[in-house]
Write a protein that holds these residues in place. Structure first.
Motif, PDB file in Angstrom:
ATOM      1  N   LEU A 322       0.850  -1.191   0.000  1.00 21.94           N
ATOM      2  CA  LEU A 322       0.000   0.000   0.000  1.00 21.94           C
ATOM      3  C   LEU A 322       0.882   1.235   0.000  1.00 21.94           C
ATOM      4  CD1 LEU A 322      -2.828   1.317   0.269  1.00 21.94           C
ATOM      5  CD2 LEU A 322      -2.592   1.092   2.754  1.00 21.94           C
ATOM      6  N   LEU A 323       0.660   2.128  -0.970  1.00 22.25           N
ATOM      7  CA  LEU A 323       1.390   3.386  -1.077  1.00 22.25           C
ATOM      8  C   LEU A 323       0.444   4.525  -0.722  1.00 22.25           C
ATOM      9  CD1 LEU A 323       3.046   2.775  -4.588  1.00 22.25           C
ATOM     10  CD2 LEU A 323       3.899   2.049  -2.354  1.00 22.25           C
ATOM     11  N   VAL A 324       0.858   5.378   0.212  1.00 19.37           N
ATOM     12  CA  VAL A 324       0.002   6.484   0.633  1.00 19.37           C
ATOM     13  C   VAL A 324       0.826   7.763   0.660  1.00 19.37           C
ATOM     14  CG1 VAL A 324      -1.584   7.373   2.374  1.00 19.37           C
ATOM     15  CG2 VAL A 324      -1.313   4.900   2.097  1.00 19.37           C
ATOM     16  N   ASP A 325       0.362   8.758  -0.057  1.00 16.16           N
ATOM     17  CA  ASP A 325       1.003  10.075  -0.024  1.00 16.16           C
ATOM     18  C   ASP A 325       0.373  10.901   1.092  1.00 16.16           C
ATOM     19  OD1 ASP A 325       2.720  12.097  -0.810  1.00 16.16           O
ATOM     20  OD2 ASP A 325       1.342  12.898  -2.311  1.00 16.16           O
ATOM     21  N   GLU A 326       1.201  11.394   2.011  1.00 16.46           N
ATOM     22  CA  GLU A 326       0.765  12.194   3.155  1.00 16.46           C
ATOM     23  C   GLU A 326      -0.237  11.414   4.002  1.00 16.46           C
ATOM     24  OE1 GLU A 326      -0.454  16.095   1.986  1.00 16.46           O
ATOM     25  OE2 GLU A 326       1.491  16.604   1.132  1.00 16.46           O
ATOM     26  N   LEU A 327       0.237  10.389   4.651  1.00 14.41           N
ATOM     27  CA  LEU A 327      -0.603   9.523   5.470  1.00 14.41           C
ATOM     28  C   LEU A 327      -1.369  10.304   6.525  1.00 14.41           C
ATOM     29  CD1 LEU A 327      -1.429   6.623   6.377  1.00 14.41           C
ATOM     30  CD2 LEU A 327       0.577   6.670   7.888  1.00 14.41           C
ATOM     31  N   GLU A 328      -0.724  11.311   7.110  1.00 13.27           N
ATOM     32  CA  GLU A 328      -1.321  12.014   8.245  1.00 13.27           C
ATOM     33  C   GLU A 328      -2.311  13.091   7.844  1.00 13.27           C
ATOM     34  OE1 GLU A 328       1.641  14.873   6.786  1.00 13.27           O
ATOM     35  OE2 GLU A 328       1.461  12.717   6.874  1.00 13.27           O
ATOM     36  N   SER A 329      -2.560  13.281   6.542  1.00  9.70           N
ATOM     37  CA  SER A 329      -3.383  14.384   6.055  1.00  9.70           C
ATOM     38  C   SER A 329      -4.746  14.417   6.736  1.00  9.70           C
ATOM     39  CB  SER A 329      -3.572  14.258   4.543  1.00  9.70           C
ATOM     40  OG  SER A 329      -4.392  15.280   4.047  1.00  9.70           O
ATOM     41  N   SER A 330      -5.027  15.504   7.427  1.00  9.89           N
ATOM     42  CA  SER A 330      -6.309  15.770   8.101  1.00  9.89           C
ATOM     43  C   SER A 330      -6.601  14.821   9.253  1.00  9.89           C
ATOM     44  CB  SER A 330      -7.481  15.710   7.094  1.00  9.89           C
ATOM     45  OG  SER A 330      -7.304  16.643   6.062  1.00  9.89           O
ATOM     46  N   MET A 331      -5.624  14.023   9.673  1.00  9.49           N
ATOM     47  CA  MET A 331      -5.877  13.064  10.740  1.00  9.49           C
ATOM     48  C   MET A 331      -5.151  13.459  12.016  1.00  9.49           C
ATOM     49  SD  MET A 331      -5.962   9.194   9.290  1.00  9.49           S
ATOM     50  CE  MET A 331      -4.223   9.121   8.951  1.00  9.49           C
ATOM     51  N   HIS A 332      -5.707  13.038  13.135  1.00 10.37           N
ATOM     52  CA  HIS A 332      -5.018  13.196  14.402  1.00 10.37           C
ATOM     53  C   HIS A 332      -3.753  12.343  14.372  1.00 10.37           C
ATOM     54  CE1 HIS A 332      -4.115  12.899  18.699  1.00 10.37           C
ATOM     55  NE2 HIS A 332      -4.900  13.947  18.872  1.00 10.37           N
ATOM     56  N   PRO A 333      -2.632  12.829  14.922  1.00  9.65           N
ATOM     57  CA  PRO A 333      -1.387  12.051  14.890  1.00  9.65           C
ATOM     58  C   PRO A 333      -1.520  10.644  15.443  1.00  9.65           C
ATOM     59  CG  PRO A 333      -0.949  14.288  15.631  1.00  9.65           C
ATOM     60  CD  PRO A 333      -2.441  14.159  15.521  1.00  9.65           C
ATOM     61  N   MET A 334      -2.395  10.442  16.410  1.00 11.43           N
ATOM     62  CA  MET A 334      -2.527   9.116  16.992  1.00 11.43           C
ATOM     63  C   MET A 334      -3.158   8.117  16.022  1.00 11.43           C
ATOM     64  SD  MET A 334      -3.480   9.824  21.009  1.00 11.43           S
ATOM     65  CE  MET A 334      -3.316   8.080  21.392  1.00 11.43           C
ATOM     66  N   LEU A 335      -3.940   8.613  15.048  1.00 11.22           N
ATOM     67  CA  LEU A 335      -4.514   7.714  14.057  1.00 11.22           C
ATOM     68  C   LEU A 335      -3.438   7.202  13.102  1.00 11.22           C
ATOM     69  CD1 LEU A 335      -7.906   9.418  13.147  1.00 11.22           C
ATOM     70  CD2 LEU A 335      -7.463   7.538  14.721  1.00 11.22           C
ATOM     71  N   ALA A 336      -2.551   8.096  12.672  1.00 10.84           N
ATOM     72  CA  ALA A 336      -1.438   7.663  11.825  1.00 10.84           C
ATOM     73  C   ALA A 336      -0.566   6.662  12.580  1.00 10.84           C
ATOM     74  CB  ALA A 336      -0.615   8.862  11.375  1.00 10.84           C
ATOM     75  N   ASP A 337      -0.346   6.929  13.867  1.00  9.25           N
ATOM     76  CA  ASP A 337       0.427   6.029  14.706  1.00  9.25           C
ATOM     77  C   ASP A 337      -0.242   4.650  14.765  1.00  9.25           C
ATOM     78  OD1 ASP A 337       2.617   6.149  17.175  1.00  9.25           O
ATOM     79  OD2 ASP A 337       0.930   4.823  17.599  1.00  9.25           O
ATOM     80  N   LEU A 338      -1.564   4.637  14.902  1.00 11.95           N
ATOM     81  CA  LEU A 338      -2.315   3.381  14.965  1.00 11.95           C
ATOM     82  C   LEU A 338      -2.152   2.585  13.683  1.00 11.95           C
ATOM     83  CD1 LEU A 338      -4.501   1.510  16.255  1.00 11.95           C
ATOM     84  CD2 LEU A 338      -6.211   2.977  15.167  1.00 11.95           C
ATOM     85  N   ILE A 339      -2.242   3.254  12.540  1.00 10.39           N
ATOM     86  CA  ILE A 339      -2.124   2.578  11.249  1.00 10.39           C
ATOM     87  C   ILE A 339      -0.742   1.965  11.088  1.00 10.39           C
ATOM     88  CG2 ILE A 339      -2.083   2.952   8.753  1.00 10.39           C
ATOM     89  CD1 ILE A 339      -4.263   5.120   9.243  1.00 10.39           C
ATOM     90  N   VAL A 340       0.292   2.726  11.411  1.00 13.54           N
ATOM     91  CA  VAL A 340       1.664   2.223  11.295  1.00 13.54           C
ATOM     92  C   VAL A 340       1.868   1.003  12.184  1.00 13.54           C
ATOM     93  CG1 VAL A 340       4.086   2.765  11.795  1.00 13.54           C
ATOM     94  CG2 VAL A 340       2.662   4.414  10.574  1.00 13.54           C
ATOM     95  N   ARG A 341       1.372   1.078  13.407  1.00 14.05           N
ATOM     96  CA  ARG A 341       1.564  -0.038  14.334  1.00 14.05           C
ATOM     97  C   ARG A 341       0.807  -1.288  13.890  1.00 14.05           C
ATOM     98  NH1 ARG A 341       4.325   1.679  18.850  1.00 14.05           N
ATOM     99  NH2 ARG A 341       4.367   3.945  19.147  1.00 14.05           N
ATOM    100  N   GLN A 342      -0.312  -1.122  13.180  1.00 11.53           N
ATOM    101  CA  GLN A 342      -1.023  -2.292  12.663  1.00 11.53           C
ATOM    102  C   GLN A 342      -0.181  -3.051  11.644  1.00 11.53           C
ATOM    103  OE1 GLN A 342      -4.896  -0.691  11.381  1.00 11.53           O
ATOM    104  NE2 GLN A 342      -5.815  -1.887  13.000  1.00 11.53           N
ATOM    105  N   PHE A 343       0.483  -2.320  10.758  1.00  7.37           N
ATOM    106  CA  PHE A 343       1.344  -2.975   9.771  1.00  7.37           C
ATOM    107  C   PHE A 343       2.586  -3.570  10.422  1.00  7.37           C
ATOM    108  CE2 PHE A 343      -1.312  -0.819   6.762  1.00  7.37           C
ATOM    109  CZ  PHE A 343      -1.206  -1.556   5.593  1.00  7.37           C
TER     110      PHE A 343
END
Length: 432
Positions: A322-343
């Motif tokens: 999965l390729l994502v440009d600007e993963l954190e766009s419009s999201m709370h930082p903890m959501l990006a953290d959650l996604i990274v930790r899932q992978f």
């Protein structure tokens, strides 16, 4: 799993650049993030993040891999015979006339492959396929112009496929259309790459469905079912392992107050099939039973998470990239953290899916909520050189210590890849 991606002369990537997913020899054996791969001595990373200033070219690294995917998927089937190769070379200087390079190394079902091509504006000048099925290199294809050399280990109707491969089409693309069984895993690997907030540029014709629309259509089809005349909602009972229940769990884990999702059936056809304009409605936690809002009226963060959730689940379920440009766009930082930790979590990411994304989110480098979400070898950086070309390099080039504050070091410019800001002031007389 992707091992390495190399690219040269695509957009701002003037000179050859390489992105490696191979784990560095850092940390300790208890770190479960690097993945052991069958029949391979190396360990591979499930996540890589690319940091850099605006305009430094981090998005172009992801766009280059997306372009390669589109060339493999579409060049034989959808590119016109007289359209040439719709590439995007470095925009100025002599490089504009030079060849563009794209190459990947990957592991598919325990076998290592190397595939790549060189192209100009008119044709694919070279193409090659190598494989290591028994740990020893086999040459399957070496193409130079209109000359094709096939290795003895590549079985199938190779000469027939050669005859229908146009100068501006890839042999692998043509082979897939003729269902070459031995090459099908390579073609399928490219097809499984999912890109968000990215396009293949001129390689992808407008008539091809966008990735986002395909995601929404698949979700619509799952929701577009009825039971005893009532409309199905996302949170109807499903088996625990179902995609819909996993989708539900991700939305609830984000704690954005969403308790249900349904289709706006007014925008479906009379036959019940989804239109391109189909829209979702989200129900909020409330004492009222009619607390529904169209997705378009939700916050940017909720819309982003909603459209990210399904591709993330698909990637984790299928073990794809999965390729994502600007993963954190419009999201709370903890959501990006959650996604990274899932992978990164082998208990969740059991099929070794990979996430490669660009970001400005330094929270992923910090220790505010415990161990950083990213290992030091999962961080890559981009910056422009004096010629305006992108340079891509790993954080490990700087050999940061295990206890080093990577977030602080990055913000302070210790590793480069940050903007140099001038003294920007309004003239005093122009400000009231």
């Amino acid at each position: 799993m992707l091992i390495e991606f190399r690219v040269e002369n695509h957009r701002s990537l003037r000179d050859e650049q390489a992105l490696s997913m191979e784990a560095a020899r850092i940390g300790d054996e208890t770190d479960s993030r690097p993945r052991e791969v069958p029949n391979q001595s190396m360990k591979l990373l499930p996540v890589v993040a690319i940091y850099g200033a605006n305009g430094s070219g981090k998005s172009n690294v992801l766009a280059a891999l997306t372009y390669m995917k589109e060339a493999v998927n579409l060049s034989h089937r959808l590119w016109g015979p007289d359209e040439g190769v719709p590439r995007e070379p470095f925009a100025w200087g002599q490089k504009r006339e030079e060849l563009s390079l794209f190459e990947v190394q990957m592991i598919i079902e325990g076998i290592r492959y190397q595939y790549g091509f060189l192209c100009n504006d008119v044709a694919f000048v070279e193409e090659w396929i190598y494989a290591w099925p028994n740990g020893k290199k086999q040459i399957w294809l070496e193409r130079e112009g209109d000359q094709f050399k096939f290795g003895e280990n590549l079985k199938g109707e190779n000469k027939v496929i050669e005859g229908v491969t146009r100068p501006n089409a890839l042999f692998l693309s043509a082979a897939a259309q003729l269902r070459h069984s031995q090459l099908w895993p390579l073609f399928s690997w490219f097809g499984s790459i999912h890109s968000l907030n990215l396009t293949g540029g001129p390689a992808a014709p407008r008539r091809v469905l966008s990735t986002q629309y395909r995601d929404e259509r698949e979700l619509v089809e799952m929701l577009d079912e009825s039971s005893e005349g009532r409309q199905r909602t996302l949170f109807d009972e499903d088996p625990p392992e179902s995609v819909l229940n996993q989708f539900k769990a991700m939305l609830q884990a984000a704690d954005i107050g969403i308790v249900d999702v349904r289709l706006n059936r007014d925008e479906l056809t009379g036959a019940g099939r989804p239109l391109r304009g189909s829209r979702f409605q989200l129900k909020h936690q409330s004492e009222s039973d009619d607390a529904w809002l169209p997705l378009e009226q939700e916050s940017g963060g909720t819309r982003t998470l909603f459209r990210l959730a399904f591709p993330i689940l698909r990637s984790l379920r299928t073990g794809s990239t999965l390729l994502v440009d600007e993963l954190e766009s419009s999201m709370h930082p903890m959501l990006a953290d959650l996604i990274v930790r899932q992978f990164n979590d082998p208990e969740i990411n059991k099929r070794n899916a990979q996430l490669i994304f660009s970001t400005h989110d330094t929270n992923l480098l910090g220790t505010l909520v415990g161990e950083p979400a990213l290992r030091r070898d999962q961080v890559w950086l981009t910056e422009k050189d004096a010629r305006g070309a992108t340079v891509l390099y790993p954080l490990t080039d700087f050999k940061p210590r295990k206890d080093e504050n990577i977030e602080r070091g990055y913000i302070q410019g210790r590793y480069g890849a940050i903007p140099f800001l001038g003294d920007f002031r309004f003239p005093a007389g122009d400000v009231e």
